[in-house]
Scaffold this active site. Sequence first.
Site, PDB file in Angstrom:
ATOM      1  N   ARG A  79       0.824  -1.218   0.000  1.00  0.00           N
ATOM      2  CA  ARG A  79       0.000   0.000   0.000  1.00  0.00           C
ATOM      3  C   ARG A  79       0.861   1.272   0.000  1.00  0.00           C
ATOM      4  O   ARG A  79       0.588   2.196  -0.771  1.00  0.00           O
ATOM      5  CB  ARG A  79      -1.001  -0.036   1.159  1.00  0.00           C
ATOM      6  CG  ARG A  79      -2.159  -1.014   0.892  1.00  0.00           C
ATOM      7  CD  ARG A  79      -3.042  -1.172   2.102  1.00  0.00           C
ATOM      8  NE  ARG A  79      -2.272  -1.605   3.255  1.00  0.00           N
ATOM      9  CZ  ARG A  79      -2.671  -1.465   4.516  1.00  0.00           C
ATOM     10  NH1 ARG A  79      -3.823  -0.890   4.788  1.00  0.00           N
ATOM     11  NH2 ARG A  79      -1.918  -1.906   5.501  1.00  0.00           N
ATOM     12  N   ASN A  93      -6.732  -2.467   1.972  1.00  0.00           N
ATOM     13  CA  ASN A  93      -6.812  -3.926   1.991  1.00  0.00           C
ATOM     14  C   ASN A  93      -8.266  -4.342   2.044  1.00  0.00           C
ATOM     15  O   ASN A  93      -9.063  -3.728   2.733  1.00  0.00           O
ATOM     16  CB  ASN A  93      -6.131  -4.477   3.249  1.00  0.00           C
ATOM     17  CG  ASN A  93      -4.620  -4.406   3.143  1.00  0.00           C
ATOM     18  OD1 ASN A  93      -4.071  -4.275   2.049  1.00  0.00           O
ATOM     19  ND2 ASN A  93      -3.959  -4.493   4.268  1.00  0.00           N
TER      20      ASN A  93
END
Length: 776
Positions: free
Chosen positions: A26, A44
Amino acid sequence: MPFSAGHLMRALRIYVTGMVQGVGFRPFVRRIAKIADVKGYVRNLGGGEVEIVIESEDDRVSEFLRLLRSKHPPPAKLEVVRIEELEPAGFQDFMILDSGSERVMASEIPQDIAACDHCLEEVVSPASRWYRYPFNSCAWCGPRYSMIYRPPYDRENTAMRDFPLCGECLSEYNDLWNERRYHAQGISCPRCGPKLFLLDRNLERVEVDDPLSEAARLIDEGMIVAVKGIGGYHIACLASDDDVVSELRKRKRRPRRPFAIMALNLEVASKLVEIPDDLIELLSGFIRPIIILPRREGCPVSDYVAPSLRSLGIMLAYTPLHYLLLMETRDKFLVMTSGNVHGDPMISDDSRLRELTSIVDYILTHNRRIVHRVDDSVVRPTHGGLVILRYGRGYAPRILKLGHNLRRPVIAFGGDLETNGAVGFDDKIILAPYSGDMDNPKVLEEHISNLEFLAECYGLKERKPIIAADLHPAYHSRKAAEKYASGNGLELRLVQHHLAHFASVMAEMGHDPEEPAVGIMIDGAGYGLDGAIWGGEILTWADGAFKRAGFLDYSLMPGGDLAAIRPVRMLASILSKFMDLDEVELFIRKRGLLRGLKHGAKELNAVLSQIRQRRGPMTSSTGRFLDSVSALLNLCFERTYEGEPAIMLEEASHGGEPIIESLDNFISDRGGALIIMTGEIMRALVENLDNNSRHDLAYTAQYVLGECLGLAAAEKARELGVKTICISGGAAVNRIILSAIERASGLRIRANEAIPPGDGGTAVGQVYAAGYLEAD
Ligand SMILES: [Zn+2]
Ligand SMILES: [Zn+2]
């Protein structure tokens, strides 16, 4: 605001799956979003996937996609990228959104990752602030599963919460452009991270400036030293010194089972074993399992490390601690075996450290807690590729995707020896890391708590999971499953052992359970539907039920389990299929096989009377047949570890060729079931005993058995219109049998690849079978 300054605005939603959580993915997405100048967010999602939403001008969006595809962090694996067009929503920035607001359910628990090159380089660079720091890690590497209390993988949910970041680490953690440390949950430095200590046998602290150098020096002096790693303790000592290795065998009460070697790096390893090019990545990459590879000519490793074997189990240093330790030893390779006491699980809990003091002279330890024990994974090459023998560090607890949805979630207790548990829900199965032998109460307790941890993480408890276990009435895992099911008001389903093996391959293949399948299970032992011990089975799956379509002819196991420990007992039993008992006795004596019975002639008499009176269980086990050939050829008279006689047989086949061509008499049709006549195969081997080499005879026994299984399975496959044969079971690692099946059947064969074919993988099949079948 779909249009701006005449440029076409575009918005996309992108789903990425694969190894994308716990690897700095990320933060990486946020960086490339800044570089490409797109707005939106990344987060997520439940099933271990990552959702990215971006919007910007068309060419900016394309630039983002290009960076996403070409640049990702080294351990990340992008498996599927699905892209949807969206209406732009007018985002002002690019954010990493919390996954915390959703249920934690089904967020992937990342696997432990071996140290990356950058981290290793830092610990050997005198100018770096991580110089000689044994716990260096970054966004791309380091412990994950072994130190996580609960998902998601955030520092406060891991054992690193005991080590608050110092100012310098904190500013790196917050620096978006610090690729390896921005938002990396496990980072630390010598100022703020865990510390090493050296203890003596009384668990007293040894006061030294540098515990690491001192441990290396002690090892070089021939001492045996326990080393706390990321998933448990290892025992390290010189691998090049016969006396040291023999002493370790004595203290561990482990006569012959091979020890693993850890080497500093690829260069050192390649002096010890032959490393095929296609295994370099696995050996030195992010998983870094133990790989069983052929010893090199002139390899300086003591023969006591892997007695009578041509191969060595080798791994590379996978933490900075191991790396620094090995670097300071004279050899740069060491025995690095599980730190356990005979029969017990590897020690991961410091409160049990005293148990190790009967084996080691010193203990190199540290103050970071090991939350989950994780054993080193073990793999070996076989026919058609690699096979996983032990599923632990680096692999577990990966998500395996099925090709269909389970009807109900399942918690599966697995087998009884060298086993793992598993959980399954929706279209996913997660095989837990290796537990061990369930007859040990400590292992069983850990096994259940591992399963509970996974069930908790994935929210299965509220979904009334089915509890699955092996059919064997005496299995400790089954008894524990029964207790667990009744204690929690859950339904229990028992799955026959070889159906579980079979289904474990179907699960891996993404096989649709509505479609038929054919499988060959080459195995040691599993409780059969008729109460006999099965282990050489041709099974079919059709209309949601399995059938036994063929098997190895039953043989008596004289004396029960003793027949699995002393293969001459099994040999006598199989010889008695075509000799009378006087002939069997004469044969055993004349061939010097009495040596294979602990109590000599007395034991032989007992065995013969057990055969006469048919006392003992009946078995169709492949393992027991291979054992008997191993005894016939004087290769192994006592099993001191799982599979030893069969491993010796496969070793002895090196350079051998098949000497029996005709398979007439070897397969017999008994009411539609195809029986492999092991007595007839044995007769042919005995007839050829004196005029052929041991290599050829060893090779032939396995090859012919594989051919018979392949032919019989192919016949069943034709009847069902099936084109692939599934192969599993503890002996499905044997390259000769696998190649013979493939050749004789003329069909594609599919063995386990992602999970072990042995009892470590049966829990996956239990999930598949129990989650498909309707409740009774
Ligand atoms: Zn790293
Ligand atoms: Zn720090």
